[in-house]
Design an enzyme around this catalytic site. Sequence first.
Site, PDB file in Angstrom:
ATOM      1  N   TYR A 139      51.346  21.388  28.210  1.00  0.00           N
ATOM      2  CA  TYR A 139      52.170  21.051  29.377  1.00  0.00           C
ATOM      3  C   TYR A 139      51.494  19.700  29.790  1.00  0.00           C
ATOM      4  O   TYR A 139      52.545  18.705  30.165  1.00  0.00           O
ATOM      5  CB  TYR A 139      52.214  22.053  30.359  1.00  0.00           C
ATOM      6  N   ALA A 140      50.210  19.606  29.941  1.00  0.00           N
ATOM      7  CA  ALA A 140      49.725  18.460  30.520  1.00  0.00           C
ATOM      8  C   ALA A 140      50.022  17.238  29.599  1.00  0.00           C
ATOM      9  O   ALA A 140      50.328  16.134  30.053  1.00  0.00           O
ATOM     10  CB  ALA A 140      48.321  18.576  30.488  1.00  0.00           C
ATOM     11  N   SER A 152      52.528  16.857  27.834  1.00  0.00           N
ATOM     12  CA  SER A 152      54.015  16.420  27.974  1.00  0.00           C
ATOM     13  C   SER A 152      54.313  15.669  29.226  1.00  0.00           C
ATOM     14  O   SER A 152      55.238  14.670  29.114  1.00  0.00           O
ATOM     15  CB  SER A 152      54.937  17.954  28.011  1.00  0.00           C
ATOM     16  N   LYS A 153      53.795  15.919  30.359  1.00  0.00           N
ATOM     17  CA  LYS A 153      53.773  15.280  31.601  1.00  0.00           C
ATOM     18  C   LYS A 153      52.925  13.845  31.597  1.00  0.00           C
ATOM     19  O   LYS A 153      53.454  12.843  31.987  1.00  0.00           O
ATOM     20  CB  LYS A 153      52.980  15.960  32.668  1.00  0.00           C
TER      21      LYS A 153
END
EC number: 1.1.1.-
Length: 309
Positions: free
Chosen positions: A197-198, A200-201
């Site tokens: 997730y991190a 992707s951000k």
Amino acid sequence: MDILTTILNLLLPPLTIIFLFLFYPFYLLIKLVLCLRKNLHFENVARKVVLITGASSGIGEHVAYEYAKKGAYLALVARRRDRLEIVAETSRQLGSGNVIIIPGDVSNVEDCKKFIDETIRHFGKLDHLINNAGVFQTVLFEDFTQIQDANPIMDINFWGTTYITYFAIPHLRKSKGKIVAITSGSANIPLPLASIYAASKAALLRFFETLRIELSPDIKITIVLPGVVSTDMTTPHCIEKYGSDFILSESVSKCAKAIFRGIGRGETYIEEPSWMKWLFIMKNVCPEIVDYGLNYLFVSYLKPYFKRD
């Protein structure tokens, strides 16, 4: 080239220190003046066409309500038609004179083209694109049963955003419009238990920083870096893993109001809550201290809740 690199290695450190001591105060003064000016020139969004992805809940839903209160026209995008219909009706009641819903999946490139095409077909233009759609998952990286299980996170969070942005750019150029990218504080600060997730951000952050330069001055880009927000996406993970929503979080309505204010002022970055900006600065100035603090938090409070199979 090696000589040039050596020269830069020798010159840039002292020049940077000189800049910080001599010119940084003037830079801050200019920033303050520009901030005051932005507060006096808030964008009027009445009858402007705003497309919001991930609009069925969370930040996307509440940002839609803020736009609706100011009379903007809305194109709401998400996978859940039933939830979109509820958000659309609430938006009409709050003051939006024209709202359409477009169900679909941002990770599907054809759906992303459809979102833009239907918006243009209905409204004839596009002024703001709010890239909010995303998914969140808490898991130790080594605990993925199949590494391919991580693909949907990148497909939705990164590729879904880039797809729709690609199709929106020609129309935003015509309207001298704006792109808003809802990334995450984890784009700048490591987020244990959410490595993919991190990532992707972080990819989104660099993508839109680069795109801002490429599209300037025709299209403005605002990058939002929120902390933990109490939404349907994050809260269930906290309850499932830790038994309660104990992580320091902000209400989604408060976060959405801050985002809308920042968009109206034409901010390039929006850190919400604002104290996160200082955490980002600390990460750049003394990264080892921030990493140590995060490691202590992870080992002492978070990791014990994750039982390996």
